[in-house]
Design an enzyme around this catalytic site. Structure first.
Site, short mmCIF file in Angstrom:
data_model
loop_
_atom_site.label_atom_id
_atom_site.label_comp_id
_atom_site.label_asym_id
_atom_site.label_seq_id
_atom_site.Cartn_x
_atom_site.Cartn_y
_atom_site.Cartn_z
N ARG A 39 0.82 -1.22 0.00
CA ARG A 39 0.00 0.00 0.00
C ARG A 39 0.85 1.27 0.00
O ARG A 39 0.31 2.37 0.01
CB ARG A 39 -0.96 0.00 1.19
CG ARG A 39 -2.07 -1.04 1.02
CD ARG A 39 -3.23 -0.89 1.99
NE ARG A 39 -2.99 -0.12 3.17
CZ ARG A 39 -2.78 -0.61 4.40
NH1 ARG A 39 -2.78 -1.92 4.58
NH2 ARG A 39 -2.58 0.17 5.42
N ASN A 40 2.17 1.12 -0.02
CA ASN A 40 3.02 2.30 -0.09
C ASN A 40 2.91 2.88 -1.50
O ASN A 40 2.97 2.15 -2.49
CB ASN A 40 4.48 1.97 0.23
CG ASN A 40 5.31 3.20 0.46
OD1 ASN A 40 5.47 4.04 -0.43
ND2 ASN A 40 5.83 3.34 1.67
N GLY A 41 2.76 4.19 -1.59
CA GLY A 41 2.56 4.83 -2.89
C GLY A 41 3.82 5.15 -3.66
O GLY A 41 3.74 5.65 -4.78
N THR A 146 4.88 8.76 1.27
CA THR A 146 4.15 7.78 0.46
C THR A 146 3.67 6.61 1.30
O THR A 146 3.00 5.71 0.80
CB THR A 146 5.04 7.25 -0.68
OG1 THR A 146 6.20 6.62 -0.13
CG2 THR A 146 5.44 8.37 -1.64
#
Length: 171
Positions: A39-41, A146
């Site tokens: 889920r890190n952008g 992020t």
């Protein structure tokens, strides 16, 4: 407390931009990959900016960064931190990475982008106040983290602010 250590930097000799995080989270440490949490952008944002598939194998994503003049590293070399949250880093345990050597080996770096406020704060506290000589004219900009923990800002909003990285690479 859990003792953790960051990864080596990722950089081509001609890097012009350095993106700094604080220190890898648990998922990244397990995978031995920067920004491995699903889920890190970070990777979706960089893929959009640099026009590559975010599902590429990790080594190819790193090559896309290096080929664009972007270096990737963390401020912290080693520290104590239970879990993944930056707020749990034990301040007195922080050892910064060797930025003097990094800048000596990468003289073209003129801009640092911090992936979130903690990276910026740690850099100022442990690198700048630590007396490390920084390159003349080095620009430093904090961008929104992020991390999935920074859920108050949508990915599209983060992407808009992260466009500054791409802008800084233009001649």
């Amino acid at each position: 407390m859990t003792h953790i250590q960051s990864f080596d930097y990722v950089a081509a000799p001609d890097a012009r931009v350095l993106v700094l995080g604080s220190i890898p989270g648990l998922k990244s440490l397990q995978e031995v990959q920067y920004y491995a949490h699903p889920r890190n952008g970070f990777w979706p944002i960089m893929a959009r900016l640099l026009d590559f598939d975010p599902a590429l194998p990790y080594p190819q994503r790193l090559e896309a960064l290096k080929g664009s003049g972007i270096a990737l590293w963390d401020v912290v070399h080693r520290c104590h931190r239970p879990g993944s949250l930056d707020q749990n880093i034990a301040g007195d345990s922080v050892e910064a990475n060797d930025f003097a050597s990094f800048f000596r080996l990468h003289p073209g770096v003129r801009t640092i982008f911090f992936n979130g406020g903690t990276a910026e704060t740690l850099f100022k506290r442990h690198v700048i106040r630590g007396g490390i000589a920084l390159p003349a004219g080095l620009e430093m900009t904090r961008l929104p983290s992020t991390s999935p923990a920074n859920a108050g800002i949508r990915l599209e909003q983060k992407l808009e602010q992260w466009r500054a990285v791409l802008d800084s690479l233009r001649p």
